[in-house]
Each structure stands twice: as structure tokens, then as C-alpha cells.
Design a protein around this motif. Structure first.
Motif, PDB file in Angstrom:
ATOM      1  N   UNK A 218      40.113  49.118  36.820  1.00 42.32           N
ATOM      2  CA  UNK A 218      38.886  49.465  36.107  1.00 42.32           C
ATOM      3  C   UNK A 218      39.064  50.799  35.406  1.00 42.32           C
ATOM      4  N   UNK A 219      38.516  50.880  34.212  1.00 42.55           N
ATOM      5  CA  UNK A 219      38.604  52.109  33.430  1.00 42.55           C
ATOM      6  C   UNK A 219      37.193  52.580  33.110  1.00 42.55           C
ATOM      7  N   UNK A 220      36.910  53.849  33.481  1.00 42.19           N
ATOM      8  CA  UNK A 220      35.588  54.430  33.244  1.00 42.19           C
ATOM      9  C   UNK A 220      35.616  55.215  31.945  1.00 42.19           C
ATOM     10  N   UNK A 221      34.648  54.959  31.097  1.00 39.78           N
ATOM     11  CA  UNK A 221      34.483  55.669  29.831  1.00 39.78           C
ATOM     12  C   UNK A 221      33.060  56.213  29.775  1.00 39.78           C
ATOM     13  N   UNK A 226      34.851  49.566  32.277  1.00 42.31           N
ATOM     14  CA  UNK A 226      35.530  48.419  31.687  1.00 42.31           C
ATOM     15  C   UNK A 226      36.532  47.871  32.695  1.00 42.31           C
ATOM     16  N   UNK A 227      36.496  46.577  32.897  1.00 45.95           N
ATOM     17  CA  UNK A 227      37.445  45.910  33.783  1.00 45.95           C
ATOM     18  C   UNK A 227      38.637  45.431  32.966  1.00 45.95           C
ATOM     19  N   UNK A 228      39.838  45.736  33.445  1.00 46.46           N
ATOM     20  CA  UNK A 228      41.064  45.388  32.737  1.00 46.46           C
ATOM     21  C   UNK A 228      41.791  44.252  33.470  1.00 46.46           C
ATOM     22  N   UNK A 229      42.494  43.453  32.696  1.00 42.54           N
ATOM     23  CA  UNK A 229      43.365  42.428  33.274  1.00 42.54           C
ATOM     24  C   UNK A 229      44.606  42.279  32.408  1.00 42.54           C
ATOM     25  N   UNK A 230      45.692  41.976  33.069  1.00 36.27           N
ATOM     26  CA  UNK A 230      46.967  41.807  32.384  1.00 36.27           C
ATOM     27  C   UNK A 230      47.165  40.331  32.059  1.00 36.27           C
TER      28      UNK A 230
END
Length: 553
Positions: A218-221, A226-230
Motif C-alpha cells: 500500500x502506498x499513502x499519498x 493506494x493499493x498496489x499489485x504486481x
């Protein structure tokens, strides 16, 4: 029973409301009853299925089946424990005593299997614990055909038809037979593998490691997260050939170097065809406890809608419908029930030779049968072969009480010159105990049938209780509705001489009386043109002693 008959005669509203209430409840319950072939019977049997691909039967038996048997053997109430070990598959069947709750048995087996999981080989698939359910048998089979590859038919049947049918109320599962789904086949070349010093395991490991999607965190802005996936999933069949198996001397060895990638289809595990054309079968299973006929009707209605939206060149049809046999069987029994009721009324008319008396007694048949539907609904039964058989057999029994009460009332009016109202009360009081004893003796026969044990008892429960309730309703009718109608509707024809035995002088009764009297007396039936009574024929025996004739007192 005198007070019940007296209340019914003096207050006809009481008898009418009582019988009408039972009839209305039964008629309303009839609209809610389901239709099935046999009563619902739950067998407490649990099956444990374990798959270990590539394992020999001996290995399956020693490493899987035996350990599962040891784990579940401590469960109470087991009647039979057996296993079947074949190549790659272990089937352990646990049959419990019929008194065991099937849901409790399945949960106990599931807990024991989870306890032995650490002892099983690591290469097995997760064991599946299933409760044996007779309702799991397919109730409807649909065939989808087209002059196209079987993979295309399977794709349409699986992605469109199956999902639409599974959304129908009461449908538990839709299985595909004869289909072959899309599958990416990788055909390895043994010579190339040996040239690159690779194994099949190396290729399989590379495909598993480079064809995955993993969470990226997860990336906080600021105030947003925002949840990330590869995204590592291969999108096309050609991309499988670009997967790197190993690097050698700085050069990557790809899957395409040692194998041929094919966008094909899975191996055929089952085959289905209609008139030689490639076909995919959709087998519909109903949910446990639902009614077969209702589910099939709902599925067929949805299927008719889907047929109008089939692609060009596709055809669909129903190839197997279990509800047709069920409906035909129940309809046949219903026909026998109606015909039996009519014939019973005609037989009564033949002997009573009185239309009003026949109607009064025969009205016990529909009221008893219709009121019994209320019990069938209350007990959770369905209209099956056992309940319908009970109703059919009860036709000749439920009319007996009404005939006995009616005949005694008729005798009081004819012989004792009582008015119909007093005759209805007094005659019912005189015969009430005998009618009650006869009815309860029949109930004592059929009620224990409803509480039998074993598999036979599961099937006979609905039969015994339905029969007993129909007989009890006929008893209520004979003590309420029959006296009330007799008091107001019976009309007795007086003889020209003012006698009181007009009915016994009828041709039919006279012939029966003559024949019966002759049989009892073993001699000439009459002396002076009139039939002698049975008591007159049974004279005291005479004892001859010497020349004297003694008549013992």
C-alpha cells in the motif's frame, strides 16, 4: 360422544364450521405441498476423498487411506467403515447408525480429518469431506449442440448458460459433461531438454514462478491510500514461450527453446453426443430439501428464455427430465384416488338404495382426504408415492364410520318412529362406543408404522401418519357432520300398513335375509311365506333318554 352429536344436531353451525375449517386448511395446504417421487430420507453417510496425483494404489492405501481410517474410527455411532484405494485417489466411506444426525456426523468427520492432515503426504490435495445426499442426483439434463469445435461450445455453456441456470431458485449446481475447456498445452522436447541439461521440473517451476500476480503493498499519498499489485500474469499463449527457464553463459533459455506452446483444450474426461454431433451436457442438481418438480419447472422456464438468445448454429434441448416420471406417477395415483372414491360411493348407493343416505355417508370421503393435506403440510411431507398410497387406501376406511352411524340413525327413525333430531342423538350415543373402538383399533395399527426404525421406517413414516390422521378425521365427521345432516335430510317412507320395516322388505335386503337365514338355520328358510328370524331357527336341542324326550333348561 353423545354431547358431540347432540351439539352438532342442535347447533348445526358448530359441525359446519368445524368440518369446514379442517377442509379449508387442508385445501390451502394442498396448494403449498411439493410433489416428489419418494419421501425425503437422509442417510448419515460421509465420504472422504483425497487425491495424490501419480501415487500407486499401494502407496495410497498405506499413507492415506489407513491413516484417515485410524483418525475417524474413534467417532461414536459408526456402523460401517470402508475404503477404496486406486491410482491417485483415496475414498473412505463412513456409514453411521440411522439415529445419527447427518450434519453432526459430517462435522465430526471433518474435524478428525483435519487432525490427521499433518500425518499425510505433503503432495496430496486438500481432502474433501462430502455428506452422502440422495438429493444430489441430477434432476434435469440439457444438451447444447453446434457444428463448431467442442471448445467453443464448452466456453458458451460454461460462461453463459451455466451461470444463468445456477441463478434459478432451488438449483444447487450445474455440471458440464462432454466439454473440453480452453487450456494452454506445453509440449516438451526431450532432446532439447537434455541438450540444455534441463528437467521437466525446471520448466514447471519457471512457469509457476513467472506467471503470478502478487500484492504490491500500500502506498499513502497524503489523505489517500493506494493499493498496489504486481501484474505478472501471462496474457497470451505466445508469451508463455518467452518465459525464461534458466540462464546459461549469459544467454536465457526460454520455454520456446525446449517446448512447443499450443493454445488448445483440456483432455477429454467424458464424451457426449446427440445424433453424432458434438454436444455438451448440462446436468442440473437441486439444493437439498427442495422440491424436484418445482425446481425443474423453474429451470425449464429459464431454459426456454435462454433458447431464444442462442447464437446462430447452436441448438439446445432437454434430454432427461426426472420430473416427468414423478408427475406421471402422482397423476396416476390421483386418478385412482378419485375413481376409488366414486366407486365407493356407488357401492354404498347399491346397498342403501337411497340417494340422500349415500350423499350423507359419502361426504366423509372428500372431507377426510382434504383435511389430511393439512397434516401432510404441517409435518413437512410431500405428495409422494407413500402419502398418496395412504390416501388411496383410506378411501374405503373413512366412509365406514359414517355408514355405521347413518344406518343406526335410519333404524331408529324407521323402527322406533323417533323424530330425526332425537334419533340422530340417541342412535349416535348407542353406536358411538363401538365406532370409537373400531376407529382407534385402526389408528393403533397405523400410528406405530409411522414410528418404525431403520430405512424402511424412514419411508413408511409419512404413510402411517397420513393414514392415521385420515381415519381420525373420519371419526370426527361421523360424530358431527353425519348426525347433523341425518337429522335434517333423512326422509323415511312409511309402509302402506303403517309398519316400520319398509327398508327390510326391499328386494335386495329380502334376498340377503333369506340366504343368510337359510345358512344359519341349516334348513328351510321359512314356514309361512315370511322369513323366519335367526333366533327362531336356533331351537333348543332335545336329549332322548329311552322313550322320553328331555328338553334341558
Amino acid at each position: 360422544m353423545q354431547w358431540l352429536a347432540a351439539l352438532s344436531v342442535k347447533r348445526p353451525v358448530f359441525a359446519s364450521v368445524l368440518i369446514l375449517s379442517l377442509t379449508v386448511v387442508g385445501a390451502f395446504a394442498f396448494t403449498l405441498l411439493g410433489v416428489d417421487r419418494f419421501p425425503k430420507v437422509d442417510f448419515p453417510t460421509v465420504v472422504v476423498t483425497t487425491v495424490q496425483p501419480g501415487a500407486a494404489p499401494e502407496q495410497i492405501e498405506t499413507e492415506v487411506s489407513d491413516k484417515i481410517e485410524e483418525g475417524v474410527n474413534t467417532i461414536s455411532g459408526i456402523d460401517e467403515l470402508r475404503s477404496v484405494s486406486s491410482e491417485g485417489v483415496s475414498l473412505v466411506t463412513i456409514s453411521f447408525l440411522l439415529e445419527k444426525d447427518p450434519d453432526v456426523a459430517a462435522q465430526e468427520v471433518r474435524d478428525k480429518v483435519n487432525g490427521v492432515l499433518p500425518l499425510l503426504p505433503k503432495t496430496i490435495q486438500q481432502p474433501r469431506v462430502d455428506r452422502f445426499d440422495p438429493d444430489a442426483a441430477p434432476v434435469l439434463s440439457l444438451a447444447i449442440s453446434a457444428k463448431r469445435p467442442i471448445r467453443d461450445i464448452t466456453e458458451y455453456a460454461d460462461k453463459v448458460l451455466r451461470r444463468q441456470l445456477e441463478s434459478v431458485s432451488g438449483v444447487g449446481q450445474v455440471l458440464l459433461l462432454g466439454g473440453r475447456k480452453r487450456q494452454i498445452n506445453i509440449w516438451l522436447d526431450g532432446n532439447h531438454l537434455r541438450a540444455y541439461n534441463l528437467t521437466v521440473t525446471d520448466v514447471a517451476r519457471a512457469l509457476q514462478a513467472q506467471n503470478v500476480e502478487i500484492p504490491g503493498g500500500r502506498m499513502d499519498q497524503g489523505q489517500q491510500s493506494v493499493t498496489l499489485r504486481t501484474r505478472g500474469r501471462v496474457q497470451t499463449a505466445a508469451e508463455f514461450g518467452d518465459i525464461v527457464v534458466r540462464e546459461k553463459d549469459g544467454h536465457p533459455i526460454r520455454v520456446s527453446d525446449v517446448a512447443r506452446v499450443e493454445d488448445g483444450e483440456a483432455d477429454a474426461e467424458s464424451v457426449a453426443n446427440v445424433n453424432g454431433a458434438g454436444t455438451v451436457l448440462l446436468q442440473v442438481r437441486r439444493q437439498s430439501g427442495t422440491n424436484t418438480v418445482e425446481v425443474v419447472r423453474a429451470v425449464r422456464a429459464r431454459f426456454e428464455e435462454l433458447k431464444t438468445r442462442l447464437p446462430a448454429g447452436y441448438s439446445a434441448r432437454v434430454v432427461r427430465d426426472t420430473s416427468e416420471f414423478i408427475e406421471a406417477s402422482i397423476h396416476n395415483v390421483e386418478e385412482h384416488l378419485v375413481v376409488g372414491s366414486i366407486l365407493a360411493a356407488l357401492v354404498v348407493l347399491l346397498f342403501l338404495a337411497n340417494l340422500r343416505s349415500t350423499i350423507i355417508s359419502a361426504i366423509a370421503i372428500p372431507t377426510s382426504i382434504i383435511a389430511t393435506f393439512g397434516l401432510i403440510w404441517y409435518m413437512g411431507f410431500t405428495l409422494n408415492l407413500m402419502t398418496m398410497l395412504a390416501l388411496t387406501l383410506s378411501v374405503g376406511i373413512v366412509i365406514d364410520d359414517a355408514i355405521v352411524v347413518l344406518e343406526n340413525i335410519y333404524r331408529f327413525i324407521e323402527e322406533k318412529h323417533d323424530d330425526p333430531f332425537h334419533a340422530a342423538v340417541d342412535a349416535t350415543q348407542e353406536i358411538g362406543l363401538a365406532v370409537l373402538a373400531t376407529t382407534l383399533s385402526l389408528v393403533a395399527i397405523f400410528v406405530p408404522v409411522g414410528f418404525m426404525g431403520g430405512i424402511v421406517g424412514r419411508f413408511m413414516k409419512s404413510f402411517g401418519l397420513t393414514m392415521a390422521f385420515a381415519i381420525m378425521v373420519s371419526l370426527v365427521v361421523s360424530f358431527t357432520l353425519t348426525p347433523m345432516l341425518s337429522a335434517r335430510w333423512l326422509k323415511i317412507k312409511a309402509t302402506p300398513e303403517g309398519g316400520s320395516h319398509a327398508s327390510k322388505e326391499s328386494r335386495i335386503f329380502h334376498a340377503v335375509d333369506v340366504f343368510y337365514t337359510a345358512g344359519v338355520g341349516h334348513g328351510p328358510p321359512r314356514d309361512s311365506g315370511r322369513p323366519r328370524s335367526a333366533g327362531a331357527l336356533l331351537e333348543r336341542p332335545a336329549l332322548h333318554v329311552g322313550q322320553q324326550e328331555l328338553h334341558p333348561e
